[in-house]
Design a protein around this motif. Sequence first.
Motif, PDB file in Angstrom:
ATOM      1  N   THR A 156       0.844  -1.184   0.000  1.00 54.65           N
ATOM      2  CA  THR A 156       0.000   0.000   0.000  1.00 54.65           C
ATOM      3  C   THR A 156       0.882   1.238   0.000  1.00 54.65           C
ATOM      4  O   THR A 156       1.867   1.311   0.737  1.00 54.65           O
ATOM      5  CB  THR A 156      -0.912   0.021   1.246  1.00 54.65           C
ATOM      6  OG1 THR A 156      -1.720  -1.158   1.249  1.00 54.65           O
ATOM      7  CG2 THR A 156      -1.810   1.240   1.235  1.00 54.65           C
ATOM      8  N   VAL A 157       0.551   2.204  -0.847  1.00 57.78           N
ATOM      9  CA  VAL A 157       1.297   3.463  -0.868  1.00 57.78           C
ATOM     10  C   VAL A 157       0.934   4.243   0.386  1.00 57.78           C
ATOM     11  O   VAL A 157      -0.205   4.688   0.551  1.00 57.78           O
ATOM     12  CB  VAL A 157       0.972   4.283  -2.127  1.00 57.78           C
ATOM     13  CG1 VAL A 157       1.768   5.586  -2.125  1.00 57.78           C
ATOM     14  CG2 VAL A 157       1.263   3.481  -3.388  1.00 57.78           C
ATOM     15  N   ALA A 158       1.905   4.400   1.296  1.00 55.33           N
ATOM     16  CA  ALA A 158       1.631   5.059   2.575  1.00 55.33           C
ATOM     17  C   ALA A 158       1.767   6.572   2.470  1.00 55.33           C
ATOM     18  O   ALA A 158       0.856   7.317   2.853  1.00 55.33           O
ATOM     19  CB  ALA A 158       2.568   4.512   3.650  1.00 55.33           C
ATOM     20  N   THR A 159       2.911   7.036   1.970  1.00 52.40           N
ATOM     21  CA  THR A 159       3.180   8.481   1.954  1.00 52.40           C
ATOM     22  C   THR A 159       3.988   8.861   0.726  1.00 52.40           C
ATOM     23  O   THR A 159       4.960   8.189   0.384  1.00 52.40           O
ATOM     24  CB  THR A 159       3.985   8.900   3.211  1.00 52.40           C
ATOM     25  OG1 THR A 159       3.348   8.389   4.376  1.00 52.40           O
ATOM     26  CG2 THR A 159       4.104  10.413   3.296  1.00 52.40           C
TER      27      THR A 159
ATOM     28  N   LEU B 247       6.197   2.642   0.909  1.00 52.93           N
ATOM     29  CA  LEU B 247       5.192   1.594   0.762  1.00 52.93           C
ATOM     30  C   LEU B 247       5.145   0.761   2.039  1.00 52.93           C
ATOM     31  O   LEU B 247       6.178   0.554   2.684  1.00 52.93           O
ATOM     32  CB  LEU B 247       5.537   0.684  -0.418  1.00 52.93           C
ATOM     33  CG  LEU B 247       5.854   1.357  -1.757  1.00 52.93           C
ATOM     34  CD1 LEU B 247       6.197   0.304  -2.790  1.00 52.93           C
ATOM     35  CD2 LEU B 247       4.671   2.196  -2.225  1.00 52.93           C
ATOM     36  N   GLU B 248       3.977   0.282   2.386  1.00 55.18           N
ATOM     37  CA  GLU B 248       3.831  -0.582   3.549  1.00 55.18           C
ATOM     38  C   GLU B 248       3.257  -1.920   3.107  1.00 55.18           C
ATOM     39  O   GLU B 248       2.255  -1.980   2.394  1.00 55.18           O
ATOM     40  CB  GLU B 248       2.925   0.056   4.599  1.00 55.18           C
ATOM     41  CG  GLU B 248       3.584   1.212   5.335  1.00 55.18           C
ATOM     42  CD  GLU B 248       2.779   1.673   6.542  1.00 55.18           C
ATOM     43  OE1 GLU B 248       1.589   1.281   6.630  1.00 55.18           O
ATOM     44  OE2 GLU B 248       3.313   2.414   7.379  1.00 55.18           O
ATOM     45  N   THR B 249       3.937  -3.007   3.503  1.00 50.44           N
ATOM     46  CA  THR B 249       3.434  -4.353   3.267  1.00 50.44           C
ATOM     47  C   THR B 249       2.998  -4.925   4.599  1.00 50.44           C
ATOM     48  O   THR B 249       3.091  -4.259   5.638  1.00 50.44           O
ATOM     49  CB  THR B 249       4.518  -5.246   2.640  1.00 50.44           C
ATOM     50  OG1 THR B 249       5.488  -5.589   3.651  1.00 50.44           O
ATOM     51  CG2 THR B 249       5.225  -4.538   1.500  1.00 50.44           C
ATOM     52  N   ASP B 250       2.555  -6.187   4.580  1.00 50.16           N
ATOM     53  CA  ASP B 250       2.146  -6.810   5.832  1.00 50.16           C
ATOM     54  C   ASP B 250       3.350  -7.238   6.664  1.00 50.16           C
ATOM     55  O   ASP B 250       3.197  -7.760   7.761  1.00 50.16           O
ATOM     56  CB  ASP B 250       1.247  -8.026   5.556  1.00 50.16           C
ATOM     57  CG  ASP B 250       1.919  -9.030   4.641  1.00 50.16           C
ATOM     58  OD1 ASP B 250       3.029  -8.735   4.161  1.00 50.16           O
ATOM     59  OD2 ASP B 250       1.317 -10.092   4.401  1.00 50.16           O
TER      60      ASP B 250
ATOM     61  N   ALA C  42       0.136   6.112  -8.778  1.00 48.17           N
ATOM     62  CA  ALA C  42      -0.480   5.447  -7.622  1.00 48.17           C
ATOM     63  C   ALA C  42      -0.490   6.415  -6.443  1.00 48.17           C
ATOM     64  O   ALA C  42       0.568   6.768  -5.910  1.00 48.17           O
ATOM     65  CB  ALA C  42       0.288   4.176  -7.266  1.00 48.17           C
ATOM     66  N   ALA C  43      -1.662   6.843  -6.043  1.00 49.27           N
ATOM     67  CA  ALA C  43      -1.782   7.815  -4.957  1.00 49.27           C
ATOM     68  C   ALA C  43      -1.705   7.123  -3.595  1.00 49.27           C
ATOM     69  O   ALA C  43      -1.752   5.892  -3.494  1.00 49.27           O
ATOM     70  CB  ALA C  43      -3.101   8.578  -5.100  1.00 49.27           C
TER      71      ALA C  43
ATOM     72  N   LEU D 110       3.824   0.533 -11.917  1.00 47.98           N
ATOM     73  CA  LEU D 110       4.282   1.900 -12.160  1.00 47.98           C
ATOM     74  C   LEU D 110       3.736   2.823 -11.078  1.00 47.98           C
ATOM     75  O   LEU D 110       2.529   2.869 -10.832  1.00 47.98           O
ATOM     76  CB  LEU D 110       3.823   2.364 -13.540  1.00 47.98           C
ATOM     77  CG  LEU D 110       4.269   3.771 -13.973  1.00 47.98           C
ATOM     78  CD1 LEU D 110       5.788   3.834 -14.090  1.00 47.98           C
ATOM     79  CD2 LEU D 110       3.605   4.153 -15.286  1.00 47.98           C
ATOM     80  N   LEU D 111       4.637   3.575 -10.425  1.00 44.80           N
ATOM     81  CA  LEU D 111       4.239   4.515  -9.380  1.00 44.80           C
ATOM     82  C   LEU D 111       4.198   5.942  -9.907  1.00 44.80           C
ATOM     83  O   LEU D 111       3.288   6.705  -9.587  1.00 44.80           O
ATOM     84  CB  LEU D 111       5.212   4.438  -8.194  1.00 44.80           C
ATOM     85  CG  LEU D 111       5.228   3.126  -7.400  1.00 44.80           C
ATOM     86  CD1 LEU D 111       6.402   3.128  -6.421  1.00 44.80           C
ATOM     87  CD2 LEU D 111       3.918   2.955  -6.645  1.00 44.80           C
ATOM     88  N   ALA D 112       5.214   6.299 -10.691  1.00 41.17           N
ATOM     89  CA  ALA D 112       5.304   7.668 -11.192  1.00 41.17           C
ATOM     90  C   ALA D 112       6.351   7.712 -12.298  1.00 41.17           C
ATOM     91  O   ALA D 112       6.962   6.692 -12.641  1.00 41.17           O
ATOM     92  CB  ALA D 112       5.672   8.633 -10.067  1.00 41.17           C
TER      93      ALA D 112
END
Length: 529
Positions: free
Chosen positions: A18-21, A39-42, A61-62, A72-74
């Motif tokens: 998940t894109v955190a910040t 990014l944050e994973t489990d 990806a926001a 692709l993120l940016a």
Amino acid sequence: MSTEVRVPTLGESVTEATVATWFKKPGDTVATDEMLCELETDKVTVEVPAPASGVLGDIVAAEGETVGVDALLATIAEEGNAGPEETKPRPEPAQSEEKADTGSASAASAGEGGNDGGQVVDVPVPTLGESVTEATIATWFKKEGDSVEADEMLCELETDKVSVEVPAPAAGTLTKILKGEGETVEAGGKLAEMTRGGTGGQPHSADQGTPETTEAPGGRQGADTARGDVEDAPSAKKLMAEKGLSRDDVTGTGKDGRIMKEDVQKAASGARASDGPKAPAPQPAQPKRGPSPAADADREERVKMTRLRQTIARRLKDAQNTAAMLTTYNEVDMTEVMALRKEYKDLFEKKHGVKLGFMSFFTKACVHALKEVPDVNAEIDGTDVIYKNYVHMGIAVGTPTGLVVPVIRDADAMSFAEIEKSINEMGKKARDGKLSMADMQGGSFTISNGGVYGSLMSSPILNPPQSGILGMHKIQERPMVVGGEIKVRPMMYLALSYDHRIVDGKGAVTFLVRVKEALEDPRRLLMDL
């Protein structure tokens, strides 16, 4: 020209995050290796650095979105080719066309290195794999001043698990090698500098304040200054609050001293350890001996162990120290398997394009036995037992640099031909030193064939965290009693080493008997008996 920012490898068995910040917004100027987002994973928090200098373009990806590996993120556009010039730091606001032109010319000079060279590009240490933090530079294939193409191999790194090739991030000239052969580098560090499309020259003559030339906190121009104090990972802040720790109690290992979740966990475990009795200092795996007698010293050669060999030694010793390891033996009559192989090997190779070997029979037999005795295919995790409803078969392969264990994933769903092709492919990659981290992770059971070297019997050591390993040995003709008569039979000793903490003696013996039965009568594999 733009550079894509993609989701990096997230670790074994982790496929999404998940894109955190986002720490940058579209239009911001970024430097190579400057942190763009988190990014944050489990399992862990992953930082995503900028793969190149330039201007951050569209964010695909926001925050809050879920992304897969390599998504692709940016994008990052080269300075001078994208984004409004006014987003770049200036001594004073650009109020007139004359000032804007001056600033644009200055930016072009900084980005292109004037007329003497191209834009300075860092050659970073690539991602080394899960839990791998450093590597040794094995070989440089280029020297300072050489021209290189984009993606052309510059050097090779050796970690304690695999060899990693470092490609050129862009076409240009290798201007400065920062780490020589034999030196140790950390993940995310810098190996060299090159100029994009330039002729070498002096890469810093045009711009001594280029952001990527300084690693110390506060040394970056623009990025850290604009952000002020370093922003700690959100997951780290949350964990510090839960553990009652302040920022002063934790040492940050992230970029510019940023505190990550793992740093808080380490600080918390250190605090707990300090409350109780201190454990004795760990002893080296092999204590150093004293000097040799003068008569022998000149006839000895001291060679430093490779990282791979050091890791093999450490992991094997850890397996002995951790698991309650026990070995049970049996022998198998290879008559039927050898006859079946002889009868069909030509047809098999003609149809499938690969030779029919013994390993596919043993793999199939082990898969068959693992279904009946799932404890051998499980692992211990703390006070839990993890039972695996799949078989990722590790096949031990000897290479000139040491033993490696590539993994044939989902071997239980493969045919004989698919197993043989996978084993051949992995064996070739192992011998060529091309195995990746992913190729050697996630195994649930291992087969080791010492028989190819002539071993008659041995006790294999577990490949942690697995609970079982089968040792194959040399096929040797021996007199056996068959139907009341003595006959010469091709016999092989089998050895199953297992973790007695999870596998009982009955289960281990049952497993080995099932392997023996399947090999002595291969038709049982067809009938699932």
